[in-house]
Design a protein around this motif. Structure first.
Motif, PDB file in Angstrom:
ATOM      1  N   THR A   1       0.827  -1.212   0.000  1.00 17.50           N
ATOM      2  CA  THR A   1       0.000   0.000   0.000  1.00 17.50           C
ATOM      3  C   THR A   1       0.860   1.259   0.000  1.00 17.50           C
ATOM      4  OG1 THR A   1      -1.821  -1.111   1.141  1.00 17.50           O
ATOM      5  CG2 THR A   1      -1.761   1.291   1.262  1.00 17.50           C
TER       6      THR A   1
ATOM      7  N   ARG B   1       1.125   4.077  -3.039  1.00 12.96           N
ATOM      8  CA  ARG B   1       0.685   5.446  -2.775  1.00 12.96           C
ATOM      9  C   ARG B   1       1.814   6.455  -2.958  1.00 12.96           C
ATOM     10  NH1 ARG B   1      -3.216   6.467   2.196  1.00 12.96           N
ATOM     11  NH2 ARG B   1      -3.455   8.350   0.944  1.00 12.96           N
ATOM     12  N   ASP B   2       3.052   5.999  -2.858  1.00 17.06           N
ATOM     13  CA  ASP B   2       4.187   6.893  -3.065  1.00 17.06           C
ATOM     14  C   ASP B   2       4.483   7.130  -4.548  1.00 17.06           C
ATOM     15  OD1 ASP B   2       4.618   7.313  -0.396  1.00 17.06           O
ATOM     16  OD2 ASP B   2       6.160   5.770  -0.189  1.00 17.06           O
TER      17      ASP B   2
ATOM     18  N   LEU C   1      -5.772   3.195  -6.491  1.00 19.68           N
ATOM     19  CA  LEU C   1      -5.431   2.047  -5.652  1.00 19.68           C
ATOM     20  C   LEU C   1      -6.700   1.607  -4.944  1.00 19.68           C
ATOM     21  CD1 LEU C   1      -3.584   0.056  -4.120  1.00 19.68           C
ATOM     22  CD2 LEU C   1      -3.116   1.908  -2.489  1.00 19.68           C
TER      23      LEU C   1
ATOM     24  N   TYR D   1      -8.135   4.877  -3.130  1.00 21.32           N
ATOM     25  CA  TYR D   1      -7.369   6.110  -3.275  1.00 21.32           C
ATOM     26  C   TYR D   1      -7.353   6.448  -4.759  1.00 21.32           C
ATOM     27  CZ  TYR D   1      -5.928   4.364   1.277  1.00 21.32           C
ATOM     28  OH  TYR D   1      -5.931   3.863   2.554  1.00 21.32           O
TER      29      TYR D   1
ATOM     30  N   ARG E   1      -6.533   9.122  -7.575  1.00 23.11           N
ATOM     31  CA  ARG E   1      -5.855  10.364  -7.960  1.00 23.11           C
ATOM     32  C   ARG E   1      -6.560  11.071  -9.104  1.00 23.11           C
ATOM     33  NH1 ARG E   1      -0.919   7.411  -6.962  1.00 23.11           N
ATOM     34  NH2 ARG E   1       0.129   8.249  -5.116  1.00 23.11           N
TER      35      ARG E   1
END
Length: 338
Positions: free
Chosen positions: A44, A48-49, A56, A314, A316
């Motif tokens: 995870t 996310r990085d 995600l 998540y 973006r």
């Protein structure tokens, strides 16, 4: 063509990173969706990085068909590809997807092992993987129907094909791609094959996290086999012959292991018990599934039947939209000030 790429993953952080690097290099315009099972290896945080993953989706299930459907649900492209987390697409893959989908609603290509010199694998495992890698797709004729199988970790669909299939059957822990191939054949949907649509598979090291791939589960192999054949074709001699021939072949192979001293009689007997239990349960569930869904999709456990796959998401894409709106508002404010 706007392409969405769904990457299911489970405890495969390092191999997933290599997969995402290949996508960024060879399909930089694609919408990338990672669907992460309950990983315990920092997947995870790694995802996310990165700024090259658009969405995600975190799920609580370990099964790949649930992950595939969760990704399909959020994809927005006019083509949706599935790429396994331990596959790396090659140059030319993106163009081959577009070319194949111009000819058919589904396109697939070969998956080849990464040579041991390029990954921390060994020659025996690479040779085993190469033996399973056909230069042409596997085809079969079952109950008068021609079935073209596709690589579940290297395939792309037109959205209407996924809609007609209702995604993948979440009952199946294994064999979801083969089940979908049977259902595509039932609906007379062609599967195109493009050798240029190549992906390379990074073979796991003996000490790697399980990545969602477990040791051979005889019970689920035969439960899945009986389920998908009974669900798609009903009770007929062809189905009984295929399941019986698979079981006999594996029984003979397991007996040879006992003779060579590579297994024990008790393990052979336990395997036989698992096969019988799997066949019985899968056959019963397959008949029930056939009655539950009499449509051409033959998928009573598909995308449309659940609404709770995602534990967290998540996205973006929404952030990008908000950033664009903020920039537009800022520009408008500057114009007003002038």
């Amino acid at each position: 063509m706007d392409l969405s790429v769904v990457v299911p993953t489970l405890n495969g952080r390092d191999r997933l990173a290599a997969c995402l690097d290949a996508l960024a290099a060879n399909a930089p315009d694609a919408e990338v969706i990672v669907v992460n099972g309950p990983s315990a290896d920092g997947t995870t945080g790694m995802v996310r990085d990165r700024d090259d993953v658009d969405v995600l989706v975190e799920i609580s299930d370990r099964t790949v068909n649930v992950a595939r459907n969760a990704g399909i649900e959020v994809a927005t492209g006019d083509a949706v590809a599935l790429v396994d987390y331990d596959n790396r697409i090659e140059p030319g893959w993106r163009d081959a997807v577009a070319d194949g989908l111009d000819a058919a609603p589904v396109v697939s290509g070969p998956v080849t092992p990464i040579p041991p010199s390029e990954a921390d694998g060994d020659a025996d495992r690479a040779a085993d993987a190469a033996a399973d890698d056909p230069s042409e797709p596997e085809r079969n004729r079952i109950a008068g129907r021609d079935v073209t199988y596709f690589e579940g970790g290297n395939v792309a669909f037109r959205p209407e094909a996924l809609r007609d299939l209702d995604g993948f059957d979440e009952y199946l822990r294994v064999g979801g791609a083969r089940d979908a191939a049977h259902r595509l054949a039932r609906m007379d949907r062609e599967v195109a094959w493009r050798p240029e649509m190549t992906a390379r598979k990074e073979l796991p090291t003996p000490t790697a996290a399980d990545g969602g791939r477990s040791a051979h589960e005889w019970g689920w192999k035969y439960r899945g086999l009986a389920y998908r054949l009974l669900k798609n074709y009903g009770v007929r001699p062809t189905v009984l012959f295929r399941t019986g021939s698979h079981a006999i072949g594996d029984a003979v192979g397991a007996a040879r292991d006992v003779v060579r001293g590579e297994s024990t009689p008790s393990r052979w007997a336990a395997t036989g018990r698992d096969v019988i239990v799997g066949l019985t349960g899968g056959a019963s569930d397959g008949i029930v599934a056939r009655r539950r869904d009499r449509s051409p999709a033959k998928n009573p456990n598909g995308v449309s039947t659940r609404a709770d796959r995602a534990v967290a998401k998540y996205d973006r894409r929404g952030e990008a939209g908000r950033d664009e709106d903020a920039a537009a508002d800022e520009a408008a404010g500057a114009t007003d000030a002038e």
